[in-house]
Scaffold this motif. Structure first.
Motif, PDB file in Angstrom:
ATOM      1  N   GLU A  14       6.524 -15.478 -23.638  1.00 42.10           N
ATOM      2  CA  GLU A  14       5.882 -16.387 -24.596  1.00 42.10           C
ATOM      3  C   GLU A  14       5.351 -17.629 -23.887  1.00 42.10           C
ATOM      4  O   GLU A  14       4.218 -18.043 -24.104  1.00 42.10           O
ATOM      5  N   ARG A  15       6.155 -18.217 -23.022  1.00 44.70           N
ATOM      6  CA  ARG A  15       5.721 -19.419 -22.307  1.00 44.70           C
ATOM      7  C   ARG A  15       4.587 -19.098 -21.337  1.00 44.70           C
ATOM      8  O   ARG A  15       3.648 -19.873 -21.177  1.00 44.70           O
ATOM      9  N   PHE A  16       4.677 -17.942 -20.668  1.00 39.81           N
ATOM     10  CA  PHE A  16       3.631 -17.537 -19.726  1.00 39.81           C
ATOM     11  C   PHE A  16       2.296 -17.374 -20.450  1.00 39.81           C
ATOM     12  O   PHE A  16       1.282 -17.952 -20.041  1.00 39.81           O
ATOM     13  N   PHE A  17       2.279 -16.607 -21.542  1.00 45.54           N
ATOM     14  CA  PHE A  17       1.025 -16.325 -22.234  1.00 45.54           C
ATOM     15  C   PHE A  17       0.519 -17.525 -23.022  1.00 45.54           C
ATOM     16  O   PHE A  17      -0.685 -17.719 -23.158  1.00 45.54           O
ATOM     17  N   ARG A  18       1.419 -18.357 -23.534  1.00 45.43           N
ATOM     18  CA  ARG A  18       0.980 -19.583 -24.216  1.00 45.43           C
ATOM     19  C   ARG A  18       0.321 -20.538 -23.215  1.00 45.43           C
ATOM     20  O   ARG A  18      -0.677 -21.170 -23.528  1.00 45.43           O
ATOM     21  N   ALA A  19       0.866 -20.630 -22.011  1.00 42.68           N
ATOM     22  CA  ALA A  19       0.260 -21.491 -20.981  1.00 42.68           C
ATOM     23  C   ALA A  19      -1.129 -20.974 -20.604  1.00 42.68           C
ATOM     24  O   ALA A  19      -2.058 -21.763 -20.416  1.00 42.68           O
ATOM     25  N   HIS A 100      -4.870  -7.384 -11.228  1.00 38.30           N
ATOM     26  CA  HIS A 100      -5.981  -7.869 -12.048  1.00 38.30           C
ATOM     27  C   HIS A 100      -7.307  -7.456 -11.424  1.00 38.30           C
ATOM     28  O   HIS A 100      -7.376  -6.957 -10.309  1.00 38.30           O
ATOM     29  N   TRP A 101      -8.364  -7.681 -12.217  1.00 35.69           N
ATOM     30  CA  TRP A 101      -9.724  -7.374 -11.773  1.00 35.69           C
ATOM     31  C   TRP A 101     -10.194  -8.392 -10.740  1.00 35.69           C
ATOM     32  O   TRP A 101      -9.816  -9.556 -10.792  1.00 35.69           O
ATOM     33  N   LEU A 102     -11.059  -7.944  -9.841  1.00 36.33           N
ATOM     34  CA  LEU A 102     -11.799  -8.843  -8.966  1.00 36.33           C
ATOM     35  C   LEU A 102     -13.226  -8.893  -9.489  1.00 36.33           C
ATOM     36  O   LEU A 102     -13.762  -7.888  -9.951  1.00 36.33           O
ATOM     37  N   GLY A 103     -13.835 -10.058  -9.412  1.00 36.62           N
ATOM     38  CA  GLY A 103     -15.222 -10.229  -9.838  1.00 36.62           C
ATOM     39  C   GLY A 103     -15.963 -11.091  -8.842  1.00 36.62           C
ATOM     40  O   GLY A 103     -15.367 -11.691  -7.949  1.00 36.62           O
ATOM     41  N   ASP A 104     -17.260 -11.175  -9.013  1.00 37.78           N
ATOM     42  CA  ASP A 104     -18.122 -11.946  -8.117  1.00 37.78           C
ATOM     43  C   ASP A 104     -17.937 -11.539  -6.661  1.00 37.78           C
ATOM     44  O   ASP A 104     -18.019 -12.367  -5.752  1.00 37.78           O
ATOM     45  N   VAL A 105     -17.639 -10.256  -6.453  1.00 39.54           N
ATOM     46  CA  VAL A 105     -17.470  -9.742  -5.095  1.00 39.54           C
ATOM     47  C   VAL A 105     -17.933  -8.290  -5.066  1.00 39.54           C
ATOM     48  O   VAL A 105     -17.665  -7.520  -5.987  1.00 39.54           O
ATOM     49  N   ASP A 106     -18.644  -7.953  -4.041  1.00 41.34           N
ATOM     50  CA  ASP A 106     -19.067  -6.572  -3.838  1.00 41.34           C
ATOM     51  C   ASP A 106     -17.844  -5.749  -3.452  1.00 41.34           C
ATOM     52  O   ASP A 106     -16.977  -6.223  -2.722  1.00 41.34           O
ATOM     53  N   ALA A 107     -17.771  -4.516  -3.939  1.00 41.04           N
ATOM     54  CA  ALA A 107     -16.622  -3.656  -3.662  1.00 41.04           C
ATOM     55  C   ALA A 107     -16.384  -3.505  -2.156  1.00 41.04           C
ATOM     56  O   ALA A 107     -15.239  -3.393  -1.720  1.00 41.04           O
ATOM     57  N   LYS A 108     -17.430  -3.548  -1.368  1.00 39.77           N
ATOM     58  CA  LYS A 108     -17.278  -3.407   0.087  1.00 39.77           C
ATOM     59  C   LYS A 108     -16.673  -4.657   0.725  1.00 39.77           C
ATOM     60  O   LYS A 108     -16.108  -4.591   1.805  1.00 39.77           O
ATOM     61  N   ARG A 126      -9.713 -17.580 -25.590  1.00 37.69           N
ATOM     62  CA  ARG A 126      -8.380 -17.177 -25.141  1.00 37.69           C
ATOM     63  C   ARG A 126      -7.490 -16.826 -26.327  1.00 37.69           C
ATOM     64  O   ARG A 126      -7.500 -17.509 -27.341  1.00 37.69           O
ATOM     65  N   VAL A 127      -6.692 -15.758 -26.140  1.00 39.07           N
ATOM     66  CA  VAL A 127      -5.841 -15.264 -27.217  1.00 39.07           C
ATOM     67  C   VAL A 127      -4.364 -15.152 -26.822  1.00 39.07           C
ATOM     68  O   VAL A 127      -3.540 -14.744 -27.622  1.00 39.07           O
ATOM     69  N   GLY A 128      -4.014 -15.504 -25.586  1.00 33.59           N
ATOM     70  CA  GLY A 128      -2.636 -15.342 -25.138  1.00 33.59           C
ATOM     71  C   GLY A 128      -2.388 -13.965 -24.557  1.00 33.59           C
ATOM     72  O   GLY A 128      -1.408 -13.309 -24.875  1.00 33.59           O
ATOM     73  N   SER A 129      -3.283 -13.525 -23.696  1.00 37.21           N
ATOM     74  CA  SER A 129      -3.232 -12.205 -23.071  1.00 37.21           C
ATOM     75  C   SER A 129      -3.503 -12.364 -21.583  1.00 37.21           C
ATOM     76  O   SER A 129      -4.140 -13.336 -21.168  1.00 37.21           O
ATOM     77  N   ILE A 130      -3.065 -11.410 -20.798  1.00 37.45           N
ATOM     78  CA  ILE A 130      -3.365 -11.446 -19.361  1.00 37.45           C
ATOM     79  C   ILE A 130      -4.881 -11.413 -19.143  1.00 37.45           C
ATOM     80  O   ILE A 130      -5.388 -11.881 -18.138  1.00 37.45           O
ATOM     81  N   LEU A 131      -5.610 -10.911 -20.133  1.00 42.18           N
ATOM     82  CA  LEU A 131      -7.070 -10.868 -20.026  1.00 42.18           C
ATOM     83  C   LEU A 131      -7.720 -12.213 -20.342  1.00 42.18           C
ATOM     84  O   LEU A 131      -8.940 -12.324 -20.317  1.00 42.18           O
ATOM     85  N   ASP A 132      -6.910 -13.255 -20.610  1.00 44.17           N
ATOM     86  CA  ASP A 132      -7.452 -14.614 -20.666  1.00 44.17           C
ATOM     87  C   ASP A 132      -7.915 -15.037 -19.276  1.00 44.17           C
ATOM     88  O   ASP A 132      -8.745 -15.919 -19.133  1.00 44.17           O
ATOM     89  N   ILE A 133      -7.357 -14.375 -18.264  1.00 45.84           N
ATOM     90  CA  ILE A 133      -7.919 -14.474 -16.913  1.00 45.84           C
ATOM     91  C   ILE A 133      -8.999 -13.403 -16.863  1.00 45.84           C
ATOM     92  O   ILE A 133      -8.705 -12.210 -16.930  1.00 45.84           O
TER      93      ILE A 133
END
Length: 140
Positions: A14-19, A100-108, A126-133
């Motif tokens: 709860e504290r992790f996702f609320r933060a 987690h996902w990487l973005g703004d980077v070419d797969a190579k 943001r909804v309190g999910s790991i996907l808020d990142i």
């Protein structure tokens, strides 16, 4: 026989996702006896079983890629329009990784040792999910 249930994050979750939701912060917990920092935050130390509720603190939203893979298929096995990259990221100041996902980077360019930082969704989304990142991108 249908059995209704409700998943809860628990006290530390709860504290992790609320933060994440409220502050865009990655919350960890520190065990002073073991000198070990956990992310996501936990309620007890996995090594000594010490209570950690009073040791929660925000961590740097940066880390180092420890493992990486490129995905060419969707969850249902169909081909993706473009490949996506997933990594295990060792968050700075911890001994724990986040997947987690990487973005703004070419797969190579995505490789072990790459320094990355979290890119958060806008506050209103943001909804309190790991996907808020949204993803982690290379640092400059």
């Amino acid at each position: 026989l249908p059995v209704p249930s409700r998943y809860t994050y628990g006290l530390a979750g709860e504290r992790f996702f609320r933060a994440l939701k409220d502050n865009g912060a990655i919350m960890g917990s520190y065990c002073p006896d073991c000198d070990h920092t956990y992310v996501p935050a936990t309620i007890f130390c996995e090594r000594c079983l010490g209570r950690l509720e009073d040791t929660y603190a925000p961590l740097a939203a940066q880390g180092t890629v420890k493992a990486v893979t490129v995905c060419y298929e969707n969850y249902d096995g169909t081909a993706k329009d473009a490949p996506s990259t997933v990594a295990l990221i060792l968050i700075d100041g911890t001994e724990s990784t986040l997947l987690h996902w990487l973005g703004d980077v070419d797969a190579k360019q995505a490789k072990i040792g790459l320094r990355v930082e979290a890119v958060m969704k806008p506050n209103a989304e943001r909804v309190g999910s790991i996907l808020d990142i949204k993803y982690f991108k290379p640092t400059k």
